[in-house]
Write an enzyme that holds these catalytic residues in place. Structure first.
Site, short mmCIF file in Angstrom:
data_model
loop_
_atom_site.label_atom_id
_atom_site.label_comp_id
_atom_site.label_asym_id
_atom_site.label_seq_id
_atom_site.Cartn_x
_atom_site.Cartn_y
_atom_site.Cartn_z
N TYR A 19 0.84 -1.20 0.00
CA TYR A 19 0.00 0.00 0.00
C TYR A 19 0.88 1.25 0.00
O TYR A 19 0.66 2.18 -0.78
CB TYR A 19 -0.89 -0.04 1.25
N1 LIG Z 1 -8.76 6.63 6.64
C1 LIG Z 1 -7.49 6.90 6.96
O1 LIG Z 1 -7.09 6.93 8.12
C2 LIG Z 1 -6.51 7.24 5.85
C3 LIG Z 1 -5.20 7.53 6.20
C4 LIG Z 1 -4.30 7.86 5.20
C5 LIG Z 1 -4.73 7.90 3.89
N2 LIG Z 1 -5.99 7.57 3.57
C6 LIG Z 1 -6.34 7.60 2.15
O2 LIG Z 1 -7.41 8.52 1.95
C7 LIG Z 1 -8.28 8.02 0.94
C8 LIG Z 1 -9.69 7.96 1.49
O3 LIG Z 1 -9.67 7.19 2.69
P1 LIG Z 1 -11.03 6.74 3.39
O4 LIG Z 1 -10.71 6.31 4.78
O5 LIG Z 1 -12.06 7.79 3.17
O6 LIG Z 1 -11.35 5.48 2.51
P2 LIG Z 1 -12.64 4.55 2.48
O7 LIG Z 1 -13.74 5.11 3.33
O8 LIG Z 1 -12.18 3.16 2.69
O9 LIG Z 1 -13.09 4.72 0.96
C9 LIG Z 1 -12.31 4.26 -0.09
C10 LIG Z 1 -13.00 4.65 -1.38
O10 LIG Z 1 -12.25 4.13 -2.47
C11 LIG Z 1 -13.20 3.58 -3.37
N3 LIG Z 1 -12.61 2.62 -4.27
C12 LIG Z 1 -11.89 1.52 -3.99
N4 LIG Z 1 -11.59 0.87 -5.14
C13 LIG Z 1 -12.15 1.58 -6.15
C14 LIG Z 1 -12.21 1.42 -7.54
N5 LIG Z 1 -11.63 0.40 -8.18
N6 LIG Z 1 -12.87 2.36 -8.27
C15 LIG Z 1 -13.49 3.40 -7.67
N7 LIG Z 1 -13.48 3.59 -6.35
C16 LIG Z 1 -12.82 2.69 -5.59
C17 LIG Z 1 -14.25 2.97 -2.48
O11 LIG Z 1 -15.38 2.71 -3.25
P3 LIG Z 1 -16.36 1.44 -2.99
O12 LIG Z 1 -17.49 1.98 -2.15
O13 LIG Z 1 -16.81 1.05 -4.35
O14 LIG Z 1 -15.55 0.38 -2.31
C18 LIG Z 1 -14.42 4.12 -1.52
O15 LIG Z 1 -15.23 5.12 -2.08
C19 LIG Z 1 -7.74 6.66 0.49
O16 LIG Z 1 -6.98 6.84 -0.66
C20 LIG Z 1 -6.85 6.25 1.65
O17 LIG Z 1 -5.79 5.45 1.19
C21 LIG Z 1 -6.89 7.25 4.51
#
Ligand SMILES: NC(=O)c1ccc[n+]([C@@H]2O[C@H](COP(=O)([O-])OP(=O)(O)OC[C@H]3O[C@@H](n4cnc5c(N)ncnc54)[C@H](OP(=O)(O)O)[C@@H]3O)[C@@H](O)[C@H]2O)c1
Length: 184
Positions: A157
Site C-alpha cells: 500500500y
Molecule cells: N482513513 C485513513 O485513516 C486514511 C489515512 C491515510 C490515507 N488515507 C487515504 O485517503 C483516501 C480515502 O480514505 P477513506 O478512509 O475515506 O477510505 P474509504 O472510506 O475506505 O473509501 C475508499 C474509497 O475508495 C473507493 N474505491 C476503492 N476501489 C475503487 C475502484 N476500483 N474504483 C473506484 N473507487 C474505488 C471505495 O469505493 P467502494 O465503495 O466502491 O468500495 C471508496 O469510495 C484513500 O486513498 C486512503 O488510502 C486514509
C-alpha cells in the site's frame, strides 16, 4: 467558480463513498458548495451517500467510475466537466489491501497498485486537463503517511501511495501558472 471567500461551489469526489471524501463534502456544503458529483462504483452505499448530502441542501448526482478501468476515465470524467465547471476534484479512492495476502498473491498486490497508483495517474491527468481547459480549479489528492517511508506492515500500500505522492507533486509543478492547483 470559487466564490469571493475562495470556497468551491462545485465538487467532484472520485471515490464517492470514501469516508474522508464525504466528511469533506459535508464541510464544504456547510460552507457554500452547491453541486456535488459522487463518482464511484455503483452501489447502494453510493446512492445512500448522495441522498445524505442532498438532505444538507446540495444538488448531488452519482456517476459510475472505476479506478481500475483507466481506459474509461477520459470518457467518464470529461463528460462530467461538459455538464458544468468543477471547482474542486477530490481524489479520494484507494484501497489498503491486505499485506499478508498481497505478499502471497502478487495479482492481489497489483490490484492495490493499480487502484491507488495507475488509476490515480489516469484519473488525475484527465481531471487536470479538464481543469486546465476551464481555466481554474483544484485537484486535491489524498495520499498517506505510509507513502513517506516503507514499513513492514504495509509496504505494498505504502509504495502505491509513494508513487501517487510524486506523481501529484509533479503534476502540481506542471500546472504552475495555469490557474489550476494541486494539493496532496
Ligand atoms: N482513513 C485513513 O485513516 C486514511 C489515512 C491515510 C490515507 N488515507 C487515504 O485517503 C483516501 C480515502 O480514505 P477513506 O478512509 O475515506 O477510505 P474509504 O472510506 O475506505 O473509501 C475508499 C474509497 O475508495 C473507493 N474505491 C476503492 N476501489 C475503487 C475502484 N476500483 N474504483 C473506484 N473507487 C474505488 C471505495 O469505493 P467502494 O465503495 O466502491 O468500495 C471508496 O469510495 C484513500 O486513498 C486512503 O488510502 C486514509
Amino acid at each position: 467558480m470559487k466564490d469571493a471567500f475562495g470556497a468551491p461551489q462545485s465538487l467532484l469526489v472520485l471515490g464517492g463513498t470514501s469516508e474522508i471524501g464525504l466528511a469533506t463534502a459535508r464541510r464544504l456544503i456547510a460552507r457554500r458548495t452547491r453541486t456535488v458529483c459522487l463518482a464511484g462504483r455503483p452501489s447502494p452505499a453510493l446512492e445512500r451517500a448522495a441522498a445524505e448530502l442532498r438532505e444538507l441542501g446540495a444538488d448531488v448526482r452519482t456517476v459510475p467510475f472505476d479506478a481500475l478501468d483507466s481506459a474509461s476515465h477520459e470518457e467518464v470524467l470529461c463528460k462530467i466537466f461538459t455538464e458544468g465547471d468543477i471547482d474542486m476534484v477530490l481524489l479520494a479512492f484507494g484501497v489498503l489491501g491486505d499485506q499478508a495476502r498481497d505478499e502471497e498473491e502478487p495479482l492481489s498486490a497489483v490490484r492495490v497498485a493499480q487502484t491507488n497508483y495507475t488509476g490515480a495517474v489516469s484519473a488525475g491527468l484527465v481531471c487536470a486537463g479538464a481543469l486546465q481547459a476551464q481555466g481554474h480549479g483544484s485537484l486535491v489528492v489524498l495520499s498517506a503517511a505510509a507513502g513517506e517511508r516503507a514499513r513492514r506492515a504495509d509496504f505494498i500500500y505504502g509504495s502505491s501511495k509513494a508513487g501517487l505522492d510524486v506523481f501529484a507533486q509533479g503534476l502540481g509543478d506542471a500546472l504552475h501558472g495555469t490557474g489550476v492547483h494541486v494539493m496532496v
